[in-house]
Design a protein around this motif. Structure first.
Motif, short mmCIF file in Angstrom:
data_model
loop_
_atom_site.label_atom_id
_atom_site.label_comp_id
_atom_site.label_asym_id
_atom_site.label_seq_id
_atom_site.Cartn_x
_atom_site.Cartn_y
_atom_site.Cartn_z
N GLU A 83 0.82 -1.20 0.00
CA GLU A 83 0.00 0.00 0.00
C GLU A 83 0.86 1.25 0.00
O GLU A 83 0.56 2.22 -0.68
CB GLU A 83 -0.89 -0.02 1.26
N GLU A 155 -2.20 -5.49 1.81
CA GLU A 155 -3.38 -4.60 1.79
C GLU A 155 -3.55 -3.98 0.40
O GLU A 155 -3.54 -2.76 0.26
CB GLU A 155 -3.20 -3.47 2.82
N ALA A 158 -6.44 -1.07 -0.23
CA ALA A 158 -6.72 0.06 0.66
C ALA A 158 -7.26 1.20 -0.20
O ALA A 158 -6.64 1.58 -1.20
CB ALA A 158 -5.45 0.49 1.36
N THR A 187 -4.72 -8.80 4.60
CA THR A 187 -5.97 -8.02 4.54
C THR A 187 -6.64 -7.95 5.90
O THR A 187 -6.44 -8.82 6.75
CB THR A 187 -6.95 -8.62 3.52
N HIS A 188 -7.42 -6.89 6.09
CA HIS A 188 -8.27 -6.79 7.27
C HIS A 188 -9.70 -7.22 6.92
O HIS A 188 -10.52 -7.44 7.80
CB HIS A 188 -8.33 -5.35 7.78
#
Ligand SMILES: Nc1ncnc2c1ncn2[C@@H]1O[C@H](COP(=O)(O)OP(=O)(O)OP(=O)(O)O)[C@@H](O)[C@H]1O
Length: 295
Positions: A83, A155, A158, A187-188
């Motif tokens: 990111e 990520e 994002a 990843t979240h």
């Protein structure tokens, strides 16, 4: 099976912070692995170590059986999208794609052009003038079109909106099916990405908390809801990951219930629902919770 990444007691300390703390794992060839964990868990640090962008304080990491640090042979087979990727000031989107085409031996420029259209990226715009989501889309395009044997995506989405994220999942899966490779994705958005993942590594405060096939984690925990006394009686002696109680009604998240246990719970008047991958990981990395609220 061949391990594409192998980490042995791998550690990275920054002063007193143990960002990565003695982790041992292997990532198998052709797998899609989710690297999951809370903010500051050590995911980016781990990916930096795997791609030779940082030095370990202890332990070892190998990719394609070799030390990644300053290893051009291993690194040209590897694509790392993050990111926080910086770009030279004068770079436009199309310059990034042109560089990627030069660097990655299996890069597919026609696929990249299709993805540019799918994501609607203004490739003639300067990278520094693009929105966060547009910059992420450029990274996602390079990540997919590079077709690198080992692709690490930190990520990658994002700032991407829900539609663009689904374009990303669909295109990545489509291209992976046609050109299998090894993918590690941090990843979240766990439940959103869950269908993509066949293996999960959960890192918590630098340590590896879960290293398991996604399949084995599905249904690994259940939530039981019912009268507090019934729930308490049922969970006695079982592994409780979390518990909540509101006005005589209890909800408990319990690990390791088999079909017989679930049938028993249901016959005791408890409602039994499977816990999603995201809920399970939140429970495992947030500690067991107990919450009580008065009526
Ligand atoms: N260069 C550095 N100097 C000092 N501490 C660092 C450095 N890089 C990372 N850390 C610390 O190491 C820990 C792990 O950071 P890391 O960026 O790997 O976490 P992460 O899991 O990627 O987090 P996020 O999900 O928020 O991106 C954090 O506590 C962070 O503050």
């Amino acid at each position: 099976m061949t391990a594409i990444i192998e980490a042995q007691a791998l550690s990275r300390r920054f002063g007193s912070v143990h960002a990565v703390d003695g982790v041992t794992f292997a990532v198998e060839e052709g797998s899609v692995t989710g690297l999951l964990g809370r903010n500051g868990a050590g995911k980016t640090t781990l990916m930096n170590l795997v791609t030779g962008q940082d030095f370990a304080s202890g332990g070892t990491v190998r990719i394609f059986g070799e030390d990644p640090v300053e290893n051009a042979r291993a690194l040209t087979r590897t694509c790392f999208i993050k990111e926080s990727q910086g770009y030279p000031d004068a770079y436009r989107g199309r310059h990034v794609l042109a560089m990627a085409e030069r660097f990655f031996p299996h890069y597919d420029a026609a696929l990249a052009a299709r993805l540019v259209a799918d994501f609607g990226v203004p490739v003639d715009r300067m990278m520094k003038k693009m929105s966060r989501g547009q910059r992420s889309a450029v990274g996602a395009i390079v990540g997919i079109a590079s077709r690198a044997e080992l692709t690490l995506l930190d990520e990658p989405y994002a700032g991407l909106d829900a539609v663009a994220r689904h374009v990303f999942y669909d295109r990545l899966l489509e291209d992976y099916a046609a050109h299998p490779r090894t993918i590690v994705l941090s990843t979240h958005l766990i439940d959103e990405a869950a269908d993509l993942l066949d293996h999960v590594l959960v890192i918590h405060e630098g340590r590896l908390e879960i290293d398991a096939a996604t399949e084995d984690l599905r249904g690994a925990a259940s939530t039981l809801v019912g009268r507090a006394a019934d729930v308490d009686a049922f969970v006695e002696g079982r592994e409780v990951l979390g518990r909540e109680r509101v006005a005589g009604i209890s909800s408990a998240t319990v690990a390791g219930l088999d079909a017989q246990d679930k049938a028993l719970a249901a016959s005791s008047g408890l409602e039994v629902t499977p816990v999603s991958l995201q809920q399970l990981i939140v429970r495992r990395t947030g500690g067991a919770t107990t919450r009580e609220e008065a009526a």
